[in-house]
Write a protein that holds these residues in place. Structure first.
Motif, PDB file in Angstrom:
ATOM      1  N   HIS A 194       1.251   3.868   2.072  1.00 40.95           N
ATOM      2  CA  HIS A 194       1.814   4.518   3.264  1.00 40.95           C
ATOM      3  C   HIS A 194       3.339   4.517   3.190  1.00 40.95           C
ATOM      4  O   HIS A 194       3.951   3.562   2.687  1.00 40.95           O
ATOM      5  CB  HIS A 194       1.320   3.821   4.540  1.00 40.95           C
ATOM      6  N   HIS A 208       0.845  -1.197   0.000  1.00 38.35           N
ATOM      7  CA  HIS A 208       0.000   0.000   0.000  1.00 38.35           C
ATOM      8  C   HIS A 208       0.878   1.245   0.000  1.00 38.35           C
ATOM      9  O   HIS A 208       2.103   1.137   0.055  1.00 38.35           O
ATOM     10  CB  HIS A 208      -1.006  -0.007   1.158  1.00 38.35           C
ATOM     11  N   HIS A 211      -7.123  -2.429   5.709  1.00 40.70           N
ATOM     12  CA  HIS A 211      -6.240  -1.288   5.917  1.00 40.70           C
ATOM     13  C   HIS A 211      -6.586  -0.253   4.849  1.00 40.70           C
ATOM     14  O   HIS A 211      -7.423  -0.508   3.984  1.00 40.70           O
ATOM     15  CB  HIS A 211      -4.789  -1.775   5.774  1.00 40.70           C
ATOM     16  N   ASP A 213      -0.115  -4.551   5.995  1.00 37.24           N
ATOM     17  CA  ASP A 213      -0.732  -3.967   7.193  1.00 37.24           C
ATOM     18  C   ASP A 213      -2.182  -4.425   7.196  1.00 37.24           C
ATOM     19  O   ASP A 213      -2.917  -4.165   6.241  1.00 37.24           O
ATOM     20  CB  ASP A 213      -0.701  -2.430   7.122  1.00 37.24           C
TER      21      ASP A 213
END
Ligand code: NI
Ligand code: MN
Length: 231
Positions: free
Chosen positions: A52, A50, A111, A144
């Motif tokens: 992040h 992802h 997430h 995550d």
């Protein structure tokens, strides 16, 4: 047939077989746990769970430097392409990429995926996990995520040599849910990740290994920079 698994700190792992390396979540520069910087790491394939910053990390720079194929869910893959990554494959949860030397399957992760700057928040679709199969070995990187019933199904459907499981809480599963995940997945080796990098994700990885051991499962705390053979 054999493969190795290397821990680069936080949630960054790479798997290698037959001279090819697949790296997941290459957060190297600015990662307080990393012992190798961006310049020290090579890759043929980059998997970003992802957007992040502690996961996308150095993916774009590494992909530009190495020419590695970058795989991510659709919106993040498009974003990376627009940032100049020459070799991108947009995928989504449930899909499998057969790269010849490796197979990569995207799994569900509970997430978000976003890039947050001083004055904007850009949402970039769904977060995911990855099952990587190469050299006759399979490893499941959960990304995550919170605990999900899907993990039991994934464990049942795949012969997993390793599972990398977040335990740091706050943004992901905590230690207790991580142990439940390890039991549901039932990989030959359960490896904790996503702990202690920042103060809000402190957890004891040795307790994780002790507790999964009490359930009859093998666990291992990997040190950043350590590379193991997947038996
Ligand atoms: Ni995240
Ligand atoms: Mn994270």
């Amino acid at each position: 047939m054999s493969a190795t698994l290397k821990f680069h700190g936080h949630s960054c792992f790479s798997m290698a077989a037959d001279g090819r390396r697949v790296i997941i979540d290459p957060f190297l520069e600015g990662n307080p746990q990393a012992v190798e910087g961006l310049a020290d790491v090579g890759a043929d394939v980059i998997l970003a769970t992802h957007a992040h910053s502690d996961h996308l990390g150095d993916s774009i720079d590494l992909a530009k430097r190495t020419g590695a194929l970058l795989i991510a869910t659709y919106e993040l893959a498009v974003y990376c392409g627009r940032q100049g990554v020459p070799n991108v494959r947009a995928m989504h949860i449930g899909g499998t990429a057969d790269l010849g030397f490796a197979r990569v399957k995207l799994t569900v992760a509970h997430h978000s995926s976003s890039i947050v700057t001083d004055d904007s928040i850009q949402m970039l679709g769904a977060a995911c996990g990855f099952i990587v199969t190469m050299g006759g070995r399979s490893a499941y990187h959960l990304g995550d995520t919170g605990l999900a019933a899907d993990m039991e199904l994934i464990g049942r459907l795949h012969d997993l040599d390793a599972a990398m499981i977040p335990i740091g809480s706050t943004f992901t599963m905590d230690l207790e849910d991580g142990i439940l995940a390890a039991k549901m997945i039932g990989a030959k080796l359960s490896i904790p990740m996503h702990y202690d990098t920042f103060p809000v994700i402190e957890a004891d990885p040795h307790e994780f290994v002790r507790r999964v051991g009490a359930e009859g499962l093998a666990g291992r705390v990997m040190q950043p920079g350590e590379e193991i053979e997947l038996p």
